[in-house]
Write an enzyme that holds these catalytic residues in place. Structure first.
Site: not given
Length: 398
Positions: A120, A122, A127, A136, A194, A196, A228, A232, A235, A239, A248, A252, A341, A355
């Site tokens: 997978d 990114y 996204h 952040r 997600e 995708e 996917d 959250r 994760q 992670y 995850k 899927t 995503t 999001e």
């Protein structure tokens, strides 16, 4: 009144002769998995049609999975596609082919190929930037320093890739919020989607060699939609420092229909302008455009919540394939690599609930059903429909 033939499609059908996606199906009267080609709202038994036509590819098309066809390579894919189109559109084949069409409503779709490895990526700048701002908020740049230099990805779990329509069991695991003194165990309370696009590898490559960007069509058979599913809360706790794992790997979902890349030539488009110089193996500035103009729709409980444009993806499938193998990692028939995503620049173009809700929720509840749909521009003003991905959340079993 004359009887309508399933071979006579209405004008503009998105699953017409310019499309011809492949899947694997069974029927109530015949439990044998067999390769099918979607045509309108019917499924052609490709193996039976090949036998009726005396095709040299009858053995490949009689397999219970797409893997032998995937492994056969581009010249065979092109020849089979031309033959299937002829069987469905030429009067000479009409009498033999018409009885081999099953209404889509009577076909039970199976996972169309045996999944070898799952990766997978990114690849959406929108996204990645949105997620960076959520997690952040004080960082000067929402993107990590490496993001504009390479397609970030992770290796997922092939054994839990499931076909559209398979129920998704709410996963359990460890989670810890800032307010929790210690981790707790239980069902995920921040279950997400997600939206995708997945690329399905046909011809393998040798270990110790790299696949160049220009060889995408020699190795990749086609693409499909992919969801996917993401826990959250699991994760977020697990992670750091090694990345996604249990948040995850529980499920899927992929579409039951794989659209050949040959059907999407009219959908090719240039990717967004690159803002950073790329190393030679990723530099596609002189390449033929390798983006795809796919118009995705995210539907939750019957309501369209987003329309992410795949044309906005910063990294292309060709670049992802080159990066995936640049260290000498081999490709296997049945490998799947996903885009990550898909999100666009507008508020109604976001590909996940994280999001769409700016991290605040609500997330998926038990009983919620998520459907991904998409289409792409085809030749002569037609539309190429992609097979949908459907999944419903069911309560945890433990």
């Amino acid at each position: 009144m004359p009887v309508h033939s399933p071979l006579d499609l209405p004008e503009g059908d998105p699953f017409g002769p310019e499309n011809l996606p492949y899947g694997v199906f069974t029927t109530p009267g015949d439990a044998r998995p067999r390769i099918g080609v979607r045509y309108g709202d019917h499924v052609l038994d490709a193996g039976a049609a090949a036998r009726a036509a005396g095709s040299p590819h009858a053995e490949l098309l009689a397999a219970p999975l797409l893997n032998p066809l995937l492994a056969a390579g581009r010249p065979v894919w092109t020849a089979v596609r031309a033959a299937v189109r002829a069987w469905l559109t030429e009067d000479a084949h009409r009498a033999a082919v018409e009885p081999l069409l099953t209404p889509l409503a009577e076909a039970e779709m199976r996972l169309p190929f045996e999944v070898a490895d799952y990766v997978d990526f990114y690849a959406s700048e929108h996204h990645a930037s949105n997620v960076g701002r959520i997690f952040r908020p004080d960082a000067p740049d929402p993107l990590t320093p490496n993001w504009k230099h390479l397609p970030i990805g992770y290796h997922g779990r092939a054994g839990t890739v499931v076909v559209s329509g398979t129920p998704v069991v709410r996963p359990s695991g460890q989670r810890k919020t800032p307010a929790d003194p210690t981790p707790v165990f239980g069902p995920s309370v921040r279950l997400d989607i997600e939206a995708e696009v997945a690329f399905v590898v046909g011809r393998p490559s040798a270990r110790g060699t790299a696949v160049e960007r220009g060889d995408l069509r020699e190795h990749v058979f086609g693409l499909c939609l992919l969801n996917d599913w993401s826990a959250r809360d699991l994760q977020a706790w697990e992670y750091v420092p090694l990345g996604p794992f249990l948040g995850k790997s529980f499920a899927t979902s992929v579409a039951a229909w794989i659209t050949p890349l040959e059907a999407l030539e009219s959908a090719r488009t240039a990717p967004p302008v690159r803002t950073h110089p790329l190393l030679p193996y990723l530099d596609d500035s002189a390449d033929r455009p390798d983006g795809f103009d796919l118009r995705i729709e995210v539907v939750i409980n019957g309501e369209t919540v987003s329309r992410p444009p795949f044309s906005a993806m910063y990294w292309t499938a060709a670049q992802q394939l080159a990066h995936l193998t640049v260290n000498g990692a081999s490709l296997r028939t049945g490998d799947v690599y996903a885009s990550g995503t898909v999100s666009g620049p507008e508020p109604d173009q976001l590909g996940c609930l994280l999001e769409l809700t700016k991290g605040k929720g609500p997330y998926l509840a038990d009983g919620d059903e998520v459907v991904l749909r998409a289409w792409a521009p085809g030749p002569h003003g037609t539309r190429i429909g992609l097979g949908e991905v459907r999944g419903q959340i069911v309560p945890t079993r433990y």
